[in-house]
Design a protein around this motif. Structure first.
Motif, PDB file in Angstrom:
ATOM      1  N   GLU A 106       0.812  -1.341   0.240  1.00 54.68           N
ATOM      2  CA  GLU A 106      -0.318  -0.194  -0.260  1.00 54.68           C
ATOM      3  C   GLU A 106       0.803   0.656  -0.483  1.00 54.68           C
ATOM      4  O   GLU A 106       1.872   1.329   0.770  1.00 54.68           O
ATOM      5  CB  GLU A 106      -1.178   0.332   1.546  1.00 54.68           C
ATOM      6  CG  GLU A 106      -2.210  -0.482   1.189  1.00 54.68           C
ATOM      7  CD  GLU A 106      -2.778  -0.796   2.150  1.00 54.68           C
ATOM      8  OE1 GLU A 106      -4.051   0.375   2.623  1.00 54.68           O
ATOM      9  OE2 GLU A 106      -2.819  -1.128   3.563  1.00 54.68           O
ATOM     10  N   ARG A 115      -6.199  -1.025   6.602  1.00 56.46           N
ATOM     11  CA  ARG A 115      -4.648  -1.295   5.992  1.00 56.46           C
ATOM     12  C   ARG A 115      -4.883  -3.156   5.368  1.00 56.46           C
ATOM     13  O   ARG A 115      -5.813  -3.538   6.127  1.00 56.46           O
ATOM     14  CB  ARG A 115      -3.818  -0.863   6.874  1.00 56.46           C
ATOM     15  CG  ARG A 115      -3.769   0.410   7.532  1.00 56.46           C
ATOM     16  CD  ARG A 115      -2.654   1.169   6.695  1.00 56.46           C
ATOM     17  NE  ARG A 115      -3.725   1.747   5.759  1.00 56.46           N
ATOM     18  CZ  ARG A 115      -4.029   2.894   5.155  1.00 56.46           C
ATOM     19  NH1 ARG A 115      -4.360   3.651   6.251  1.00 56.46           N
ATOM     20  NH2 ARG A 115      -4.222   3.189   4.151  1.00 56.46           N
ATOM     21  N   GLY A 117      -2.152  -4.062   3.039  1.00 61.98           N
ATOM     22  CA  GLY A 117      -0.737  -4.181   2.446  1.00 61.98           C
ATOM     23  C   GLY A 117      -0.029  -5.490   3.396  1.00 61.98           C
ATOM     24  O   GLY A 117      -0.051  -5.505   4.646  1.00 61.98           O
ATOM     25  N   VAL A 120       3.231  -1.776   3.994  1.00 62.69           N
ATOM     26  CA  VAL A 120       2.205  -0.056   4.300  1.00 62.69           C
ATOM     27  C   VAL A 120       2.525   0.945   3.872  1.00 62.69           C
ATOM     28  O   VAL A 120       3.829   1.314   5.254  1.00 62.69           O
ATOM     29  CB  VAL A 120       1.372  -0.736   5.603  1.00 62.69           C
ATOM     30  CG1 VAL A 120       0.578   1.336   5.914  1.00 62.69           C
ATOM     31  CG2 VAL A 120       0.691  -1.092   5.390  1.00 62.69           C
TER      32      VAL A 120
END
Length: 333
Positions: A106, A115, A117, A120
């Motif tokens: 992300e 969130r 990923g 991140v």
């Protein structure tokens, strides 16, 4: 390990990369994806660019924009990166393919909590996601060509409202100056983004303004575009870019809402003036964005969606302190 370093290492090791934009794409998500994609292609990576919705006309000039696909080709991806998406739901039809990648990154500057990923890279102090991509490219030691610079400049320019909004920082301006040194042409870019509108988009603007309503206290302005409006204007949802800003520009308005009837659902653009938080409104309906610029989609009839949005907008106004700030704005979601 620093997430930016981890992201750089993952991209450096990858052979096949998927880069995804958010629904109803804007200059930041597309400029960021294209800049990263072109730079990775220069490094020999096989890159697939996906946008769940069509590229709006003002952004057709972006170098590489013809590479965007509406659906993800079959196959395995070493890395998938979601750029400026503020949550998995905002990737739309691209989400399943992104989730299937071996590693998910992300890259974002939104403050949402969804969130998803493995890596991140999020910095809410960044003016745009393009600012984070710029840093990532520097870390990867990839050249910032004129095409890459043009895409990154669009990301910064659009998410700062031509460097007018409150998120414009000295760091952002320094990066923009460096991008101009690398070949970005501010006049040409601004002309394409702000002075290019199709006949259909102009007809939609007229219909949206004709539908304008104001709350009794004048603090909420909203407009609607029905499926019939789109049909009669021979227009698509991509041609609604920027319409909601005309509603927010009305004196005394603190919250602006544009509702669009698209494929049996209602897409919503929300804008506000500080300190009213329309991202909180969008999150009620599974959307996201910035405090003063957000969006969501409601699987409801238009009239029902309108009522629910107005209720939440009034609640957001009630929660916000009385106006008295400088009225400066922040970027599109």
């Amino acid at each position: 390990m620093d997430p930016v370093v981890r992201a750089a290492e993952a991209l450096r090791a990858a052979g096949r990369v998927l880069l995804a934009c958010h629904v109803n794409p804007d200059g930041d998500t597309m400029g960021s994806a294209l800049a990263l994609g072109l730079a990775l292609q220069h490094a020999g990576k096989k890159v697939t660019l996906v946008s769940p919705d069509e590229v709006p006309l003002p952004y057709h000039f972006l170098p590489g924009s013809h590479q965007f696909q509406r659906s993800v080709p079959e196959g395995d991806y070493d890395v998938a990166a979601a750029l400026d998406c503020d949550g998995e739901s905002r990737m739309g039809s691209a989400a399943p393919a992104v989730r299937r990648a071996a590693q998910v990154i992300e890259i974002d500057h939104h403050t949402g909590t969804d969130r998803f990923g493995d890596i991140v890279v999020v910095d809410p102090t960044a003016a745009a996601t393009g600012e984070l991509v710029f840093g990532l490219l520097r870390l990867l030691a990839l050249p910032i060509t004129a095409d890459v610079a043009t895409n990154l400049y669009v990301a910064l320019m659009t998410d700062t409202g031509s460097f007018r909004f409150a998120n414009t920082t000295a760091r952002c301006l320094r990066i923009a100056a460096e991008l101009v040194d690398c070949g970005a042409d501010p006049f040409r870019i601004a002309d394409h983004v702000y002075e290019t509108r199709s006949r259909a988009a102009t007809l939609l603007l007229g219909r949206a303004l004709a539908s304008l309503k104001l709350s009794d206290d004048g603090q909420i302005a909203w407009g609607r575009l029905t499926a019939e409006d789109f049909q009669q204007a021979a227009a698509t949802d991509a041609e609604t870019e920027g319409i909601v800003n005309h509603l927010r520009a009305i004196a005394g308005v603190r919250v602006a809402i544009l509702l669009r009837e698209v494929n049996g659902k209602v897409r919503v653009s929300l804008r506000s003036r500080e300190p009213v938080d329309v991202a909180a409104v969008a999150r009620v309906f599974g959307g996201g964005g910035h405090r003063v610029a957000a969006g969501c989609t409601l699987p409801l009839p238009l009239a029902t969606a309108e009522r629910r949005l107005l209720d939440e907008a009034r609640a957001a106004l009630h929660r916000a302190p009385a106006p008295g700030g400088d009225g400066r704005e922040a970027p599109n979601p």
